[in-house]
Design a protein around this motif. Structure first.
Motif, PDB file in Angstrom:
ATOM      1  N   ILE A   1      -0.648   1.018 -12.530  1.00  0.00           N
ATOM      2  CA  ILE A   1      -1.628   0.887 -11.457  1.00  0.00           C
ATOM      3  C   ILE A   1      -1.130  -0.197 -10.516  1.00  0.00           C
ATOM      4  O   ILE A   1      -0.702  -1.268 -10.968  1.00  0.00           O
ATOM      5  CB  ILE A   1      -3.025   0.510 -11.996  1.00  0.00           C
ATOM      6  CG1 ILE A   1      -3.520   1.571 -12.987  1.00  0.00           C
ATOM      7  CG2 ILE A   1      -4.019   0.334 -10.857  1.00  0.00           C
ATOM      8  CD1 ILE A   1      -4.797   1.188 -13.710  1.00  0.00           C
ATOM      9  N   ALA A   2      -1.184   0.059  -9.233  1.00  0.00           N
ATOM     10  CA  ALA A   2      -0.727  -0.926  -8.251  1.00  0.00           C
ATOM     11  C   ALA A   2      -1.536  -2.211  -8.389  1.00  0.00           C
ATOM     12  O   ALA A   2      -2.756  -2.177  -8.581  1.00  0.00           O
ATOM     13  CB  ALA A   2      -0.871  -0.356  -6.840  1.00  0.00           C
ATOM     14  N   ASN A   3      -0.870  -3.341  -8.290  1.00  0.00           N
ATOM     15  CA  ASN A   3      -1.528  -4.641  -8.413  1.00  0.00           C
ATOM     16  C   ASN A   3      -2.602  -4.842  -7.351  1.00  0.00           C
ATOM     17  O   ASN A   3      -3.570  -5.574  -7.569  1.00  0.00           O
ATOM     18  CB  ASN A   3      -0.504  -5.777  -8.322  1.00  0.00           C
ATOM     19  CG  ASN A   3       0.362  -5.856  -9.551  1.00  0.00           C
ATOM     20  OD1 ASN A   3      -0.011  -5.402 -10.621  1.00  0.00           O
ATOM     21  ND2 ASN A   3       1.544  -6.434  -9.394  1.00  0.00           N
TER      22      ASN A   3
ATOM     23  N   PRO B   1     -10.323  -8.370  -3.527  1.00  0.00           N
ATOM     24  CA  PRO B   1     -11.527  -9.181  -3.764  1.00  0.00           C
ATOM     25  C   PRO B   1     -12.835  -8.414  -3.553  1.00  0.00           C
ATOM     26  O   PRO B   1     -13.888  -8.878  -3.965  1.00  0.00           O
ATOM     27  CB  PRO B   1     -11.392 -10.323  -2.750  1.00  0.00           C
ATOM     28  CG  PRO B   1     -10.535  -9.769  -1.667  1.00  0.00           C
ATOM     29  CD  PRO B   1      -9.599  -8.805  -2.335  1.00  0.00           C
ATOM     30  N   ARG B   2     -12.764  -7.240  -2.953  1.00  0.00           N
ATOM     31  CA  ARG B   2     -13.985  -6.449  -2.734  1.00  0.00           C
ATOM     32  C   ARG B   2     -14.453  -5.757  -3.999  1.00  0.00           C
ATOM     33  O   ARG B   2     -15.616  -5.363  -4.098  1.00  0.00           O
ATOM     34  CB  ARG B   2     -13.742  -5.394  -1.646  1.00  0.00           C
ATOM     35  CG  ARG B   2     -13.319  -5.971  -0.311  1.00  0.00           C
ATOM     36  CD  ARG B   2     -12.900  -4.888   0.645  1.00  0.00           C
ATOM     37  NE  ARG B   2     -11.761  -4.156   0.081  1.00  0.00           N
ATOM     38  CZ  ARG B   2     -11.311  -2.999   0.546  1.00  0.00           C
ATOM     39  NH1 ARG B   2     -11.904  -2.420   1.581  1.00  0.00           N
ATOM     40  NH2 ARG B   2     -10.273  -2.398   0.002  1.00  0.00           N
TER      41      ARG B   2
ATOM     42  N   GLY C   1      -9.380   1.654 -14.276  1.00  0.00           N
ATOM     43  CA  GLY C   1      -8.369   1.592 -15.330  1.00  0.00           C
ATOM     44  C   GLY C   1      -8.589   2.643 -16.394  1.00  0.00           C
ATOM     45  O   GLY C   1      -7.643   3.328 -16.811  1.00  0.00           O
ATOM     46  N   LEU C   2      -9.821   2.813 -16.845  1.00  0.00           N
ATOM     47  CA  LEU C   2     -10.115   3.815 -17.876  1.00  0.00           C
ATOM     48  C   LEU C   2      -9.834   5.221 -17.368  1.00  0.00           C
ATOM     49  O   LEU C   2      -9.174   6.019 -18.042  1.00  0.00           O
ATOM     50  CB  LEU C   2     -11.576   3.705 -18.324  1.00  0.00           C
ATOM     51  CG  LEU C   2     -12.030   4.789 -19.299  1.00  0.00           C
ATOM     52  CD1 LEU C   2     -11.269   4.685 -20.620  1.00  0.00           C
ATOM     53  CD2 LEU C   2     -13.511   4.717 -19.528  1.00  0.00           C
ATOM     54  N   ILE C   3     -10.312   5.535 -16.180  1.00  0.00           N
ATOM     55  CA  ILE C   3     -10.117   6.885 -15.630  1.00  0.00           C
ATOM     56  C   ILE C   3      -8.634   7.173 -15.444  1.00  0.00           C
ATOM     57  O   ILE C   3      -8.162   8.281 -15.713  1.00  0.00           O
ATOM     58  CB  ILE C   3     -10.895   7.037 -14.308  1.00  0.00           C
ATOM     59  CG1 ILE C   3     -12.395   6.985 -14.583  1.00  0.00           C
ATOM     60  CG2 ILE C   3     -10.519   8.338 -13.609  1.00  0.00           C
ATOM     61  CD1 ILE C   3     -13.248   6.855 -13.334  1.00  0.00           C
TER      62      ILE C   3
ATOM     63  N   THR D   1      -7.120   6.970  -6.461  1.00  0.00           N
ATOM     64  CA  THR D   1      -5.833   6.482  -5.989  1.00  0.00           C
ATOM     65  C   THR D   1      -5.843   4.964  -6.045  1.00  0.00           C
ATOM     66  O   THR D   1      -6.869   4.345  -5.781  1.00  0.00           O
ATOM     67  CB  THR D   1      -5.531   6.953  -4.554  1.00  0.00           C
ATOM     68  OG1 THR D   1      -4.267   6.409  -4.166  1.00  0.00           O
ATOM     69  CG2 THR D   1      -6.595   6.511  -3.571  1.00  0.00           C
ATOM     70  N   ASP D   2      -4.719   4.382  -6.397  1.00  0.00           N
ATOM     71  CA  ASP D   2      -4.647   2.929  -6.412  1.00  0.00           C
ATOM     72  C   ASP D   2      -4.099   2.380  -5.094  1.00  0.00           C
ATOM     73  O   ASP D   2      -3.950   1.180  -4.932  1.00  0.00           O
ATOM     74  CB  ASP D   2      -3.822   2.423  -7.600  1.00  0.00           C
ATOM     75  CG  ASP D   2      -2.409   2.972  -7.626  1.00  0.00           C
ATOM     76  OD1 ASP D   2      -2.051   3.787  -6.742  1.00  0.00           O
ATOM     77  OD2 ASP D   2      -1.650   2.599  -8.533  1.00  0.00           O
ATOM     78  N   SER D   3      -3.826   3.254  -4.139  1.00  0.00           N
ATOM     79  CA  SER D   3      -3.337   2.847  -2.816  1.00  0.00           C
ATOM     80  C   SER D   3      -4.101   3.592  -1.730  1.00  0.00           C
ATOM     81  O   SER D   3      -3.568   4.504  -1.102  1.00  0.00           O
ATOM     82  CB  SER D   3      -1.841   3.151  -2.701  1.00  0.00           C
ATOM     83  OG  SER D   3      -1.125   2.500  -3.702  1.00  0.00           O
TER      84      SER D   3
END
Length: 149
Positions: A9-11, A17-18, A28-30, A88-90
């Motif tokens: 997962i992208a940092n 902070p939102r 993370g779980l999904i 999506t992580d981005s």
């Protein structure tokens, strides 16, 4: 996104902070599951200590900031099917693409398809048929009908 033994997962997601820890944990779980994995809000809640309301608010938070996109499947008869989540992580790298529209408006914004604009033309109040009277004065017809009685 998911692999058999690990997940990347992208940092930026965890440093945003939102997002609350709740939203980050749900993401993370999904993300540990393969594409096409199916689960309900109730099932997600059972996997943790928080209730369904917390899961729903975490999902809404992810959606609000672009990390989750929510849709609903349509059955061939036009009725609603299961909810579908895409994560999506981005989110800044997501490109909008045009997709063919069905004959039904999307569930999350049902008024967007063929929605009529509000009539903003005001009525002309200068042409009303009224007799201007000062307060406390009666019209001639009222005064005559009371005098005859």
């Amino acid at each position: 996104m998911a692999a058999d033994r690990f997940t990347q997962i992208a940092n930026g997601l965890f440093r945003d902070p939102r997002l609350s820890f709740k939203a980050q944990g749900l993401f993370g779980l999904i993300s540990t599951h393969r594409d096409g994995w199916r689960i309900s809000v109730a099932d997600l809640a059972r996997r943790g200590r928080d209730g369904e309301a917390a899961v729903r608010s975490g999902l809404k938070e992810l959606e609000k900031h672009g990390f989750l996109r929510r849709g609903r499947e349509r059955r061939p008869d036009g009725t609603l099917g299961a909810a579908a989540y895409v994560i999506t992580d981005s989110p800044s790298q997501q490109r909008c693409r045009s997709q063919p529209m069905s004959g039904f408006p999307p569930v999350d914004d049902p008024t967007s398809a063929d929605h009529l604009t509000k009539n903003t033309i005001g009525k002309n109040t200068t042409k009303q048929k009224t007799t201007p009277l000062r307060p406390g004065h009666r019209g001639d017809n009222e005064a005559r009908s009371e005098a005859a009685a």
